[in-house]
Design a protein around this motif. Sequence first.
Motif, mmCIF file in Angstrom:
data_model
loop_
_atom_site.group_PDB
_atom_site.id
_atom_site.type_symbol
_atom_site.label_atom_id
_atom_site.label_comp_id
_atom_site.label_asym_id
_atom_site.label_seq_id
_atom_site.Cartn_x
_atom_site.Cartn_y
_atom_site.Cartn_z
ATOM 1 N N MET A 127 0.799 -1.227 0.000
ATOM 2 C CA MET A 127 0.000 0.000 0.000
ATOM 3 C C MET A 127 0.833 1.280 0.000
ATOM 4 O O MET A 127 0.357 2.329 -0.448
ATOM 5 C CB MET A 127 -0.946 -0.001 1.199
ATOM 6 N N PHE A 128 2.054 1.206 0.514
ATOM 7 C CA PHE A 128 2.914 2.402 0.582
ATOM 8 C C PHE A 128 4.307 1.984 0.128
ATOM 9 O O PHE A 128 5.267 1.996 0.889
ATOM 10 C CB PHE A 128 2.933 2.961 2.013
ATOM 11 N N ASP A 150 2.021 4.098 -4.406
ATOM 12 C CA ASP A 150 2.581 5.209 -3.636
ATOM 13 C C ASP A 150 1.971 6.522 -4.116
ATOM 14 O O ASP A 150 1.730 6.718 -5.307
ATOM 15 C CB ASP A 150 4.097 5.281 -3.745
ATOM 16 N N LEU A 151 1.726 7.410 -3.149
ATOM 17 C CA LEU A 151 1.130 8.717 -3.456
ATOM 18 C C LEU A 151 2.130 9.661 -4.098
ATOM 19 O O LEU A 151 1.761 10.536 -4.884
ATOM 20 C CB LEU A 151 0.587 9.330 -2.161
ATOM 21 N N ASN A 152 3.408 9.484 -3.776
ATOM 22 C CA ASN A 152 4.464 10.369 -4.271
ATOM 23 C C ASN A 152 4.775 10.016 -5.725
ATOM 24 O O ASN A 152 5.275 8.929 -6.013
ATOM 25 C CB ASN A 152 5.714 10.188 -3.394
ATOM 26 N N ASP A 179 -3.433 7.537 -4.166
ATOM 27 C CA ASP A 179 -3.771 7.336 -2.763
ATOM 28 C C ASP A 179 -4.164 5.882 -2.552
ATOM 29 O O ASP A 179 -5.037 5.352 -3.256
ATOM 30 C CB ASP A 179 -4.929 8.262 -2.390
ATOM 31 N N ALA A 180 -3.526 5.233 -1.582
ATOM 32 C CA ALA A 180 -3.724 3.799 -1.396
ATOM 33 C C ALA A 180 -5.186 3.441 -1.152
ATOM 34 O O ALA A 180 -5.699 2.463 -1.710
ATOM 35 C CB ALA A 180 -2.859 3.299 -0.238
ATOM 36 N N LEU A 196 0.746 -5.319 2.581
ATOM 37 C CA LEU A 196 1.776 -4.659 3.383
ATOM 38 C C LEU A 196 1.338 -3.241 3.704
ATOM 39 O O LEU A 196 0.925 -2.487 2.811
ATOM 40 C CB LEU A 196 3.103 -4.603 2.630
ATOM 41 N N MET A 197 1.479 -2.852 4.987
ATOM 42 C CA MET A 197 1.091 -1.516 5.436
ATOM 43 C C MET A 197 2.336 -0.783 5.963
ATOM 44 O O MET A 197 2.500 -0.576 7.156
ATOM 45 C CB MET A 197 0.031 -1.604 6.519
ATOM 46 N N LEU A 198 3.210 -0.387 5.054
ATOM 47 C CA LEU A 198 4.508 0.169 5.433
ATOM 48 C C LEU A 198 4.460 1.675 5.657
ATOM 49 O O LEU A 198 5.276 2.445 5.139
ATOM 50 C CB LEU A 198 5.542 -0.177 4.357
#
Length: 276
Positions: A127-128, A150-152, A179-180, A196-198
Amino acid sequence: MLKRALEGVLTEQEASELYSAFDQIGDILIVRIPDSLLSKKKVIGETLLQSVHPARSVFYQATPVEGDFRTRNLEVIAGEDNTETEYKEYGCRFKVDVEKAFFSPRLSTERDRIAGLIQDGEVVINMFGGVGMFSIIAAKKKRCTVYNIDLNPYASKLCEENIRLNKKLKGTVISINGDAAQVVREQLQNMGDRTLMLLPERSDEFLDSAISATKSGGIIHYYSHQHADKRQDAAELSKQHYLQVTNVKSEIVGGRMVRAVGPHYYQTVVDAKITK
């Protein structure tokens, strides 16, 4: 190692105030310096540049990692003012920009652990995912499909470049910029065998999305930050916290203290098998 490199440059009192470690990412060094020693940051930088090999640039981390894009401000204190480098880990190559996208070499052991847990044929939702470190290392070892969100936009672009750099992957990595929560809602509901929630500082906020992304019987790797008086208590505290905040039937199948992030403050992970 940092204090040893600066023997003779700082007084014993100054050395006691200095943070004990720096990050080496490819040929870039990143050091945190307390306010009391900022007047000596140039000599600290030059000493490290001469003492550590290979090193092309030394940066002082002027701000913590922050914001939706998880970036930090870096100030060059020795060598070249160039924040791009190449980093190698577990037979994979990564192009990284240490200022424009989140990256930590200190998660190496955890990346290897996750890759070892993934089974051939799994769909993994990261997710990130940042520049693709966890995702590409997993796909190097297993015939899996990994969605790296990733949002970036700069992190997603680097992830795409890193997929191209690592041509001999057993699995497939798909880079998605966005946005995840929205990406999961629109594209990935009930698709993940493993999620995965990193983003440990915001895991509670995104837990419902992780549950939505994960199949019944799938695994959520829930990362969080925990205060603990003793290092060995952090993992147990994170398991208790997860069970308090989740709204789905969960079996804890693993978990560990990943790394210290401050005095009595730890990044942890809980591996939870969910049943919907």
